[in-house]
Design a protein around this motif. Sequence first.
Motif, PDB file in Angstrom:
ATOM      1  N   VAL A 172      -3.365   6.400  -4.778  1.00 48.72           N
ATOM      2  CA  VAL A 172      -4.353   6.078  -5.815  1.00 48.72           C
ATOM      3  C   VAL A 172      -5.794   6.297  -5.343  1.00 48.72           C
ATOM      4  O   VAL A 172      -6.652   6.697  -6.122  1.00 48.72           O
ATOM      5  CB  VAL A 172      -4.132   4.648  -6.379  1.00 48.72           C
ATOM      6  N   SER A 173      -6.080   6.057  -4.057  1.00 44.71           N
ATOM      7  CA  SER A 173      -7.456   6.265  -3.573  1.00 44.71           C
ATOM      8  C   SER A 173      -7.844   7.721  -3.757  1.00 44.71           C
ATOM      9  O   SER A 173      -8.981   8.042  -4.095  1.00 44.71           O
ATOM     10  CB  SER A 173      -7.582   5.912  -2.095  1.00 44.71           C
TER      11      SER A 173
ATOM     12  N   GLU B 229       0.305   1.772  -5.972  1.00 41.72           N
ATOM     13  CA  GLU B 229       0.240   3.021  -6.733  1.00 41.72           C
ATOM     14  C   GLU B 229       0.128   4.159  -5.722  1.00 41.72           C
ATOM     15  O   GLU B 229      -0.802   4.172  -4.919  1.00 41.72           O
ATOM     16  CB  GLU B 229      -1.007   3.035  -7.620  1.00 41.72           C
TER      17      GLU B 229
ATOM     18  N   GLY C  77       0.834  -1.212   0.000  1.00 43.32           N
ATOM     19  CA  GLY C  77       0.000   0.000   0.000  1.00 43.32           C
ATOM     20  C   GLY C  77       0.859   1.248   0.000  1.00 43.32           C
ATOM     21  O   GLY C  77       1.848   1.331   0.738  1.00 43.32           O
TER      22      GLY C  77
ATOM     23  N   LYS D  19     -11.843  17.449   4.287  1.00 49.73           N
ATOM     24  CA  LYS D  19     -12.584  17.871   5.467  1.00 49.73           C
ATOM     25  C   LYS D  19     -11.608  18.135   6.619  1.00 49.73           C
ATOM     26  O   LYS D  19     -11.845  18.972   7.473  1.00 49.73           O
ATOM     27  CB  LYS D  19     -13.585  16.781   5.850  1.00 49.73           C
TER      28      LYS D  19
ATOM     29  N   TYR E 124     -17.376   2.408   3.529  1.00 42.31           N
ATOM     30  CA  TYR E 124     -16.448   1.286   3.356  1.00 42.31           C
ATOM     31  C   TYR E 124     -16.606   0.352   4.544  1.00 42.31           C
ATOM     32  O   TYR E 124     -16.920   0.800   5.637  1.00 42.31           O
ATOM     33  CB  TYR E 124     -15.009   1.817   3.304  1.00 42.31           C
TER      34      TYR E 124
ATOM     35  N   TYR F  16      -0.872   5.823   4.859  1.00 44.09           N
ATOM     36  CA  TYR F  16      -0.413   4.884   5.891  1.00 44.09           C
ATOM     37  C   TYR F  16       0.756   4.017   5.429  1.00 44.09           C
ATOM     38  O   TYR F  16       1.714   3.799   6.180  1.00 44.09           O
ATOM     39  CB  TYR F  16      -1.581   4.011   6.381  1.00 44.09           C
ATOM     40  N   GLY F  17       0.701   3.494   4.211  1.00 40.49           N
ATOM     41  CA  GLY F  17       1.796   2.655   3.713  1.00 40.49           C
ATOM     42  C   GLY F  17       3.068   3.471   3.572  1.00 40.49           C
ATOM     43  O   GLY F  17       4.160   3.030   3.969  1.00 40.49           O
TER      44      GLY F  17
ATOM     45  N   LEU G 262      -8.632   1.806   1.611  1.00 49.62           N
ATOM     46  CA  LEU G 262     -10.001   1.700   1.119  1.00 49.62           C
ATOM     47  C   LEU G 262     -10.144   0.666  -0.006  1.00 49.62           C
ATOM     48  O   LEU G 262     -11.278   0.277  -0.323  1.00 49.62           O
ATOM     49  CB  LEU G 262     -10.445   3.051   0.564  1.00 49.62           C
ATOM     50  N   SER G 263      -9.012   0.245  -0.575  1.00 47.28           N
ATOM     51  CA  SER G 263      -9.063  -0.584  -1.790  1.00 47.28           C
ATOM     52  C   SER G 263      -9.943  -1.809  -1.635  1.00 47.28           C
ATOM     53  O   SER G 263      -9.711  -2.644  -0.751  1.00 47.28           O
ATOM     54  CB  SER G 263      -7.661  -1.050  -2.186  1.00 47.28           C
TER      55      SER G 263
END
Length: 400
Positions: free
Chosen positions: A36-37, A33, A9, A49, A325, A13-14, A142-143
């Motif tokens: 990517v999210s 990637e 990831g 936000k 999610y 985080y990754g 989220l993936s």
Amino acid sequence: MIQPVAVIGAGPYGLSAAAHLRARGIPVRAFGEPMVSWRTHMPKGMLLKSTPVASSIDAPQRGHTLADYCDDAGVPRLVTDEDIIPIETFVAYGDWFQSRLVPELERVRVVSVDRRGTEGFELKLDSGEQFTARAVVVATGLSGLSHLPPELAAAAPDGPTPTGPVSHSSQHGDLSRYEDKELLVVGAGQSSLETAVLAAEAGARVRVVARGKGAVGFGAPPWKQPKLRPESPFGRAWSLYALSYYPHPYRYLPPQARHFLVRRILGPLGAWWLRDRYEGRVTTREIAAITKSEAREGRSVLTVRTPGGRIEELAADHVIAATGYRVDVNAMGFLGPALRARLATSRGTPKLGAGYVSSVPGLYFTGMLGGSSYGPVMRFVCGTEYASPRLAGHLVRAHG
Ligand SMILES: Cc1cc2nc3c(=O)[nH]c(=O)nc-3n(C[C@H](O)[C@H](O)[C@H](O)COP(=O)(O)OP(=O)(O)OC[C@H]3O[C@@H](n4cnc5c(N)ncnc54)[C@H](O)[C@@H]3O)c2cc1C
């Protein structure tokens, strides 16, 4: 040969975990990637936000905050609670962080991870390569975890898609495709309300379908936040302060309390700056429940129960489900069946111990995958500050 640690990831985080491990001298192979999210599963024109102070990716050395990026890139410095972060700036910040602190990132997918004997893990990449890692950090965010409730999924037997009757909010990079169309957007969280506003600004006629009375609400602007409560990255409140800075005891709460809090604290509420763009442009339809959805003569039709108990139909050209999610290790196909079978879970989420380690020694989970053990802060970028140093410290002690 020394086996590396694999970090799966390359979102906030990754990248943060990989940077912390590298700084501790651990050989790391990081995959994914970058960002990517944010780049492809959130709409163009979106604003974050979270405030600037809550939107830095934690790094092991100084000089890598969002404000540092702004200075380096020569863009306006985002620092106060009134500074709003455009998604494009945040993606560019993530790319900048990656190129500086995780330059060896491999842009390939991990297709499988399984235990290798009693020590280490066997990984397969979509490049065809296979290798052994001494430990694995799962930061896939989220993936693959978008959630479509069954009553909405019924209208899309071939799966949700922006060109069909129903889609999930994560499938929209550009809402201008709905210009002159009629849309129903289901949900009352920031993602729903911002999707609705962006679609309406692009020329769609939009109704937000939200469950419960007064379901659509907006936060107070920074200058109206109560002064006598402690400040946290999410606003002023004791509960938010505790959850932001002391997530450690969270995993000792009873499971019901943990699952409730992770869903409800920091739950559905629009950002303060969205209110003016929403009111007068988007209509809210409060309901008690959606009981059915179907495609009928080229229209998407939702059957709803009203708060007064009547059954009504709402029809539009398309329905966007901003229904969030759900973490479920069974939906994470790259985790081998033997590994999944050994993983202790609570309602589909991995049960984590100190340092974010799962019940399988050497297998770590971070980001929202750690939410039911470490609380709602793990759903946000600022949770990297708590998670990454602790995860890296534990991993170095156990496998360094
Ligand atoms: C609409 C929306 C708005 C949001 N706004 C905010 C906000 O304002 N502030 C905030 O703090 N949070 C916000 N969030 C939450 C935010 O998305 C998360 O905090 C953050 O992205 C989590 O980072 P992550 O690294 O865990 O996962 P992600 O950012 O989802 O990254 C996942 C990474 O995993 C990689 N990956 C997945 N599977 C594999 C595989 N098999 N092999 C290799 N790589 C893989 C992907 O390529 C990607 O790099 C928002 C979320 C949404 C949906």
